[in-house]
Design an enzyme around this catalytic site. Structure first.
Site, mmCIF file in Angstrom:
data_model
loop_
_atom_site.group_PDB
_atom_site.id
_atom_site.type_symbol
_atom_site.label_atom_id
_atom_site.label_comp_id
_atom_site.label_asym_id
_atom_site.label_seq_id
_atom_site.Cartn_x
_atom_site.Cartn_y
_atom_site.Cartn_z
ATOM 1 N N GLU A 84 89.701 9.146 88.503
ATOM 2 C CA GLU A 84 88.626 9.928 87.707
ATOM 3 C C GLU A 84 88.230 11.338 88.499
ATOM 4 O OE1 GLU A 84 86.212 8.990 84.981
ATOM 5 O OE2 GLU A 84 86.050 10.883 85.588
ATOM 6 N N LYS B 178 94.838 20.073 85.527
ATOM 7 C CA LYS B 178 93.947 19.508 85.087
ATOM 8 C C LYS B 178 93.793 19.076 83.550
ATOM 9 C CE LYS B 178 90.729 20.500 88.765
ATOM 10 N NZ LYS B 178 90.009 21.455 89.607
ATOM 11 N N ASP C 29 95.431 25.457 89.174
ATOM 12 C CA ASP C 29 94.930 24.170 89.388
ATOM 13 C C ASP C 29 94.310 23.618 88.068
ATOM 14 O OD1 ASP C 29 92.931 22.487 90.988
ATOM 15 O OD2 ASP C 29 91.538 23.442 89.700
ATOM 16 N N LYS D 35 95.238 15.736 91.694
ATOM 17 C CA LYS D 35 95.500 16.287 90.272
ATOM 18 C C LYS D 35 97.044 16.396 90.374
ATOM 19 C CE LYS D 35 93.882 20.022 92.232
ATOM 20 N NZ LYS D 35 92.864 20.559 92.986
ATOM 21 N N VAL E 273 90.060 15.349 88.065
ATOM 22 C CA VAL E 273 89.699 16.594 87.147
ATOM 23 C C VAL E 273 88.009 16.463 86.997
ATOM 24 C CG1 VAL E 273 89.620 17.295 84.488
ATOM 25 C CG2 VAL E 273 91.543 16.105 85.507
ATOM 26 N N GLY F 274 86.086 16.744 89.471
ATOM 27 C CA GLY F 274 85.357 16.344 90.906
ATOM 28 C C GLY F 274 84.345 15.149 90.439
HETATM 29 N N1 HSE Z 1 90.104 24.351 93.870
HETATM 30 C C1 HSE Z 1 89.343 23.518 93.099
HETATM 31 C C2 HSE Z 1 88.371 24.277 92.267
HETATM 32 C C3 HSE Z 1 88.942 22.176 93.707
HETATM 33 O O1 HSE Z 1 87.815 25.349 92.762
HETATM 34 O O2 HSE Z 1 87.710 23.730 91.241
HETATM 35 C C4 HSE Z 1 88.697 21.008 92.792
HETATM 36 O O3 HSE Z 1 90.090 20.570 92.482
#
Ligand code: HSE
Length: 401
Positions: free
Chosen positions: A124, A200, A196, A100, A127, A129
């Protein structure tokens, strides 16, 4: 034979190796040919492990091999991933990435390069997973004007908030438990401060708007200031506190934000708990669409990466999605964005709060020395102006509509 190379043999990269081996037959059927991992690139050695047979340390082995048509990038971070991905695209290879940071920072440039070379740059897994969200936005929902994307895009913070809510844990205790269980990193800032989720939602916003949205422009608040007292009020109201990442068109404005929010029981994201992610998309024709699943983890994320490999294999010489352009999309200042707020104030601030915010019903959530109240729907600027007149204010959380 579809020969691929995997750059980075960490959690996701080794997951890709496993998916290709475990689902060999399914992949043959769906991709139309055998999928084989010809190379795995990593700086480390893996003595005695099956990967040892295909392990290499020089990216140019991949770049110079004409038999490798698809490259998987699961290294993470912007460099050297960017340099390696650029080389692969320039060499006429499609790329599937879970990264990402790379997509949020360099997506527009890499998409343009993929188009120039008639290959694909797929992401894919970057974002949500294993949750299908990128391709649905780029394909299934393209007949709609997407007016809103709001998601729980970070599993670590959702796990922590769920623990705080269900077990009355403090943020610090819930974070420690998440770390002990392997759900949170030892350095948790990227997750708990919202960085994070910010990357995303920048990617999702860029898709929806068709232009580059810089993550640096997105207002971002994490969950480290959410307390057990905040949950006392949330519980009294029967609402949840979630870290929401949203991108919204309203009255000619485009807002993007990451912040904790109170979510009511009728909202599609209310029941998304633990490490799960959920993404609610609102289109002007399709109405609300909800995506739910594992937003992280080896197998789920690798599944999305390998699905991109299959998609690339099925489209040789054709760039399937344009994605977004490099022209920057200016976001509106959130000062004009309107929301309701839950406010907590020390008891001695009652008069000041009423003078600043107008009349309200004070809430008692059995927290000593304080009360709470819900504001009317007001702009962020109006809220900030009123809050500045109440020095006794303890905290505030936005309420999701
Ligand atoms: N650290 C991220 C989370 C992992 O906890 O969602 C997936 O991007």
């Amino acid at each position: 034979m579809i020969q691929i190379a995997v750059m980075g043999f960490g959690t996701i990269g080794s997951g890709v190796f496993d998916v290709v081996n475990t689902n060999r037959e399914i992949l043959r059927k769906n991709a139309g040919d055998d999928v084989e991992v010809k190379y795995v690139l990593d700086i480390r050695e893996f003595p005695g492990q099956p990967v040892e047979k295909v392990l290499i340390h020089d990216v140019d082995t991949i770049i110079q091999d004409p038999d490798v048509s698809i490259v998987v990038e699961t290294m993470g971070g912007v460099e050297p991933a960017f340099t390696f991905v650029k080389k692969a695209l320039e060499a006429g290879k499609s790329v599937a990435t879970s990264n990402k940071e790379l997509v949020a920072k360099k997506g527009a440039e890499l998409l343009a390069l993929a188009k120039e070379k008639s290959v694909n740059f797929f992401f894919e897994a970057s974002v949500g997973g294993g949750i299908p969200i990128i391709r649905p936005l780029l394909s299934c929902l393209t007949a709609d004007d997407i007016e809103e994307v709001t998601g729980i895009l970070n599993g670590t913070t959702n796990y922590i908030l769920t623990k705080m809510n269900r077990e009355g844990m403090s943020f610090e205790a819930a974070l420690k438990e998440a770390q002990d269980n392997g759900f949170a990193e030892r350095k948790p800032e990227a997750d708990v401060e919202g960085y994070d989720a910010c990357r995303k939602i920048a990617i999702l916003s860029s898709i929806v708007l068709g232009q580059r949205v810089d993550f640096e422009d997105i207002y971002t608040e994490g969950i480290s200031k959410v307390t057990t007292e905040d949950f006392a009020y949330a519980n009294k109201l029967g609402w949840e506190i979630k870290l929401l990442a949203s991108s919204q068109k309203a009255d000619g404005n485009v807002y993007a934000m990451v912040a904790p929010a109170l979510v009511k029981p009728g909202h599609p994201l209310y029941a998304v708990s633990d490490v799960f992610n959920g993404i609610m998309v609102h289109g002007n024709m399709v109405d609300d669409v909800m995506f739910y699943g594992r937003g992280a983890g080896k197998d789920a994320t690798a599944s999305a990466v390998v699905a991109d490999v299959v998609e690339a294999a099925k489209n040789p010489g054709v760039t399937v999605y344009g994605g977004w352009t490099e022209e920057k999309k200016a976001l509106s200042d959130i000062a004009t964005s309107r929301k309701q707020f839950l406010v907590r104030v020390k008891n001695e601030g009652l008069e000041a709060a009423r003078a600043a915010f107008g009349e309200f019903d004070a809430m008692d959530a059995c927290v000593e020395g304080e009360f709470g109240f819900l504001t009317k729907e007001i702009s962020e600027a109006e809220f900030a102006e009123a809050a500045a007149k109440v020095p006794e204010m303890l905290h505030r959380i936005r309420v999701q509509k």
